[in-house]
Enzyme design. Structure first.
Site, PDB file in Angstrom:
ATOM      1  N   GLU A   1       3.284  -1.967   2.280  1.00 36.23           N
ATOM      2  CA  GLU A   1       4.421  -2.350   3.143  1.00 36.23           C
ATOM      3  C   GLU A   1       4.002  -2.485   4.614  1.00 36.23           C
ATOM      4  O   GLU A   1       4.699  -2.033   5.522  1.00 36.23           O
ATOM      5  CB  GLU A   1       5.595  -1.381   2.945  1.00 36.23           C
ATOM      6  CG  GLU A   1       6.068  -1.434   1.494  1.00 36.23           C
ATOM      7  CD  GLU A   1       7.453  -0.883   1.242  1.00 36.23           C
ATOM      8  OE1 GLU A   1       8.237  -0.773   2.185  1.00 36.23           O
ATOM      9  OE2 GLU A   1       7.733  -0.586   0.075  1.00 36.23           O
TER      10      GLU A   1
HETATM   11  C1  LIG Z   1      -0.682   0.042  -4.431  1.00 36.87           C
HETATM   12  C2  LIG Z   1      -0.167  -1.176  -3.756  1.00 36.87           C
HETATM   13  C3  LIG Z   1       1.119  -1.617  -4.025  1.00 36.87           C
HETATM   14  C4  LIG Z   1       1.609  -2.768  -3.389  1.00 36.87           C
HETATM   15  N1  LIG Z   1       2.871  -3.225  -3.710  1.00 36.87           N
HETATM   16  C5  LIG Z   1       3.311  -4.404  -3.192  1.00 36.87           C
HETATM   17  C6  LIG Z   1       4.573  -4.968  -3.606  1.00 36.87           C
HETATM   18  O1  LIG Z   1       5.304  -4.378  -4.414  1.00 36.87           O
HETATM   19  N2  LIG Z   1       4.936  -6.170  -3.095  1.00 36.87           N
HETATM   20  C7  LIG Z   1       4.170  -6.846  -2.212  1.00 36.87           C
HETATM   21  O2  LIG Z   1       4.581  -7.928  -1.788  1.00 36.87           O
HETATM   22  N3  LIG Z   1       2.960  -6.341  -1.786  1.00 36.87           N
HETATM   23  C8  LIG Z   1       2.529  -5.152  -2.264  1.00 36.87           C
HETATM   24  N4  LIG Z   1       1.304  -4.625  -1.869  1.00 36.87           N
HETATM   25  C9  LIG Z   1       0.475  -5.387  -0.942  1.00 36.87           C
HETATM   26  C10 LIG Z   1       0.354  -4.753   0.443  1.00 36.87           C
HETATM   27  O3  LIG Z   1       1.544  -4.905   1.139  1.00 36.87           O
HETATM   28  C11 LIG Z   1      -0.858  -5.407   1.119  1.00 36.87           C
HETATM   29  O4  LIG Z   1      -2.018  -4.892   0.466  1.00 36.87           O
HETATM   30  C12 LIG Z   1      -0.919  -5.126   2.608  1.00 36.87           C
HETATM   31  O5  LIG Z   1       0.122  -5.785   3.277  1.00 36.87           O
HETATM   32  C13 LIG Z   1      -2.275  -5.552   3.216  1.00 36.87           C
HETATM   33  O6  LIG Z   1      -2.635  -6.825   2.833  1.00 36.87           O
HETATM   34  P1  LIG Z   1      -4.120  -7.089   2.272  1.00 36.87           P
HETATM   35  O7  LIG Z   1      -4.354  -6.117   1.182  1.00 36.87           O
HETATM   36  O8  LIG Z   1      -4.225  -8.531   1.939  1.00 36.87           O
HETATM   37  O9  LIG Z   1      -5.077  -6.717   3.454  1.00 36.87           O
HETATM   38  P2  LIG Z   1      -5.541  -7.666   4.662  1.00 36.87           P
HETATM   39  O10 LIG Z   1      -4.328  -8.267   5.284  1.00 36.87           O
HETATM   40  O11 LIG Z   1      -6.602  -8.573   4.190  1.00 36.87           O
HETATM   41  O12 LIG Z   1      -6.120  -6.613   5.672  1.00 36.87           O
HETATM   42  C14 LIG Z   1      -7.466  -6.111   5.582  1.00 36.87           C
HETATM   43  C15 LIG Z   1      -7.686  -5.192   6.771  1.00 36.87           C
HETATM   44  O13 LIG Z   1      -7.552  -5.938   8.001  1.00 36.87           O
HETATM   45  C16 LIG Z   1      -6.581  -5.318   8.838  1.00 36.87           C
HETATM   46  N5  LIG Z   1      -5.879  -6.338   9.618  1.00 36.87           N
HETATM   47  C17 LIG Z   1      -5.340  -7.506   9.163  1.00 36.87           C
HETATM   48  N6  LIG Z   1      -4.755  -8.172  10.167  1.00 36.87           N
HETATM   49  C18 LIG Z   1      -4.917  -7.421  11.277  1.00 36.87           C
HETATM   50  C19 LIG Z   1      -4.531  -7.549  12.641  1.00 36.87           C
HETATM   51  N7  LIG Z   1      -3.838  -8.606  13.074  1.00 36.87           N
HETATM   52  N8  LIG Z   1      -4.886  -6.582  13.511  1.00 36.87           N
HETATM   53  C20 LIG Z   1      -5.594  -5.492  13.091  1.00 36.87           C
HETATM   54  N9  LIG Z   1      -5.976  -5.305  11.812  1.00 36.87           N
HETATM   55  C21 LIG Z   1      -5.643  -6.248  10.919  1.00 36.87           C
HETATM   56  C22 LIG Z   1      -5.655  -4.581   7.888  1.00 36.87           C
HETATM   57  O14 LIG Z   1      -4.937  -3.546   8.535  1.00 36.87           O
HETATM   58  C23 LIG Z   1      -6.639  -4.067   6.849  1.00 36.87           C
HETATM   59  O15 LIG Z   1      -7.239  -2.885   7.312  1.00 36.87           O
HETATM   60  C24 LIG Z   1       0.798  -3.472  -2.479  1.00 36.87           C
HETATM   61  C25 LIG Z   1      -0.506  -3.007  -2.205  1.00 36.87           C
HETATM   62  C26 LIG Z   1      -0.996  -1.890  -2.845  1.00 36.87           C
HETATM   63  C27 LIG Z   1      -2.391  -1.416  -2.535  1.00 36.87           C
END
Ligand SMILES: Cc1cc2nc3c(=O)[nH]c(=O)nc-3n(C[C@H](O)[C@H](O)[C@H](O)COP(=O)(O)OP(=O)(O)OC[C@H]3O[C@@H](n4cnc5c(N)ncnc54)[C@H](O)[C@@H]3O)c2cc1C
Length: 384
Positions: free
Chosen positions: A366
């Site tokens: 989230e």
């Molecule tokens: C167990 C689990 C359950 C989930 N459930 C849901 C769900 O029900 N519905 C849903 O829609 N999603 C869900 N998610 C997805 C979750 O919301 C995303 O994993 C999260 O938003 C991060 O996206 P990403 O994994 O693509 O990471 P990325 O966006 O690729 O980020 C990788 C890293 O870069 C950092 N980063 C990215 N952009 C910036 C910035 N501008 N400034 C500084 N740092 C940055 C991030 O903080 C992170 O450390 C779930 C994830 C998990 C692990």
């Protein structure tokens, strides 16, 4: 075993509910959590029990079948459930997140048609925003809804969807025009809609009993009466739902941390080294004191944000602060709980290592904690 917390509720109804919740935690959650997490078994029957007890629609209006509770009270129930079994507390929060769009933005006819079933406890929801190429940058989503015959033909893949494959309905953000965040719309679909299916669940560090899966839209036809809000309003609906959802994550984090503290305190009183219980060593009791203090601070922060939301005041920044502080706190507290148990904390005989693995997820879901800092940083303005 009930959490070592004295609750303060805004509504008298919540105090009565707490004993029901604690009974369910003791009889159905705590005894099953470790094995189900080990085998990756989703406890669908537990959600039926919660639904029958009226616990799957708590912060929504009673006239649609909800519990009519303030968010302030609902979140403390989530905290209790999470402390007993995090997959269940998280699941209640995800289900609630999936109800916010319809409850907040649906037409009266849509609410009357779908909300009673969603809040009534027999169904479970999922919230589909993230995609492989659109995580933190959620507005970059590409799942496409092409206008067709009084509806949309939807194609794309949603990633990381909690309850993917076990949900009865999906609330999904889809792209209906190329106009950036303003080209996103929100739709509500039944799980058995043609062309909609979930892939195999991800193999995760924690929350193994809570399925997280990709959800595929393969030429799915969505009738226009399933559009929530207006076309193009989907991204603001998604963010508004996440404001409340993030408070759910903060409550989950506090629940996991409190369970870890209660375990660590009990262990420190029982474990004897150098001829006395280890709690008598100041080095260890100071660790426990810090854990207790940080938990109390995180709880106070999420409850203050919830009270703002209950008074219909702006609370986005407060929700981001609560999510950030509570989930970072839970990571630290669960790490320290492992330390208090020593070698026993590192093996699966005790839940300390499970709490540690679960806390990590909450810093990511989230909106990662970097994104929370972004939200908070943007809201900081010079004093005028
Ligand atoms: C167990 C689990 C359950 C989930 N459930 C849901 C769900 O029900 N519905 C849903 O829609 N999603 C869900 N998610 C997805 C979750 O919301 C995303 O994993 C999260 O938003 C991060 O996206 P990403 O994994 O693509 O990471 P990325 O966006 O690729 O980020 C990788 C890293 O870069 C950092 N980063 C990215 N952009 C910036 C910035 N501008 N400034 C500084 N740092 C940055 C991030 O903080 C992170 O450390 C779930 C994830 C998990 C692990």
């Amino acid at each position: 075993m009930a959490l070592n917390v004295t609750r303060e509720f805004a509504s008298d109804a919540s105090a009565d509910l707490l004993s029901t919740v604690r009974d369910i935690c003791d009889s159905e959650l705590v005894p099953r959590a470790a094995e189900a997490e080990e085998t990756g078994t989703f406890p669908r029957d537990v959600f039926r029990t919660l639904g029958a007890a009226g616990l799957l629609g708590l912060p929504f209006l009673e006239r649609y079948g909800g519990g009519g509770l303030p968010l302030h009270d609902y979140l403390q129930i989530v905290e209790e459930l999470t402390a007993a079994w995090a997959t269940v507390g998280l699941g209640v929060s995800v289900h609630t997140l999936s109800c916010f769009p319809l409850a907040g933005y649906g037409s009266e006819a849509q609410r009357e048609r779908w909300l009673p079933t969603m809040l009534g406890g027999s169904t479970l929801g999922a919230y589909c925003l993230s995609e492989e190429g659109a995580g933190s940058d959620a507005a970059a989503l590409t799942t496409r809804g092409e206008a067709a015959d009084d509806g949309y033909r939807v194609n794309g893949v949603k990633s990381w969807i909690s309850h993917g494959g076990v949900a009865d309905y999906y609330v999904a953000m889809i792209r209906t025009t190329d106009d950036g965040p303003k080209g996103i719309s929100c739709v509500l679909l039944d799980a058995d809609t043609n062309g909609l299916y979930a892939r195999e669940p991800e193999r995760k560090l924690g929350f193994s009993a809570s399925p997280t899966a990709q959800v595929v839209f393969d030429d799915v036809f969505v009738t226009s009466d399933r559009l929530i809000g207006s076309e193009g309003q989907g991204f603001s609906i998604a963010l508004a739902a996440l404001d409340s959802g993030r408070l759910g994550m903060a409550a989950c984090a506090v629940g996991i941390a409190q369970a870890a503290l209660d375990l660590a305190v009990s262990y420190a009183h029982e474990r004897v080294q150098f001829g006395r219980p280890i709690v008598e060593f100041q080095g260890l009791s100071f660790l426990l004191a810090d854990m207790a203090t940080e938990i109390a601070a995180a709880r106070a922060l999420y409850l203050a944000a919830a009270r703002k939301r209950d008074r219909a005041e702006t609370f986005s920044t407060d929700a981001a602060m609560a999510k950030l502080f509570a989930t970072d706190m839970a990571m630290k507290v669960t790490t320290d709980a492992v330390q208090v148990l020593g070698g026993a904390g590192y093996v699966k005989d005790h839940p300390a290592e499970r709490y540690f693995r679960e806390a990590k997820a909450l810093q990511i879901v989230e909106g990662t904690n970097q994104i929370q800092r972004l939200v908070i940083g943007r809201a900081l303005k010079p004093h005028s």
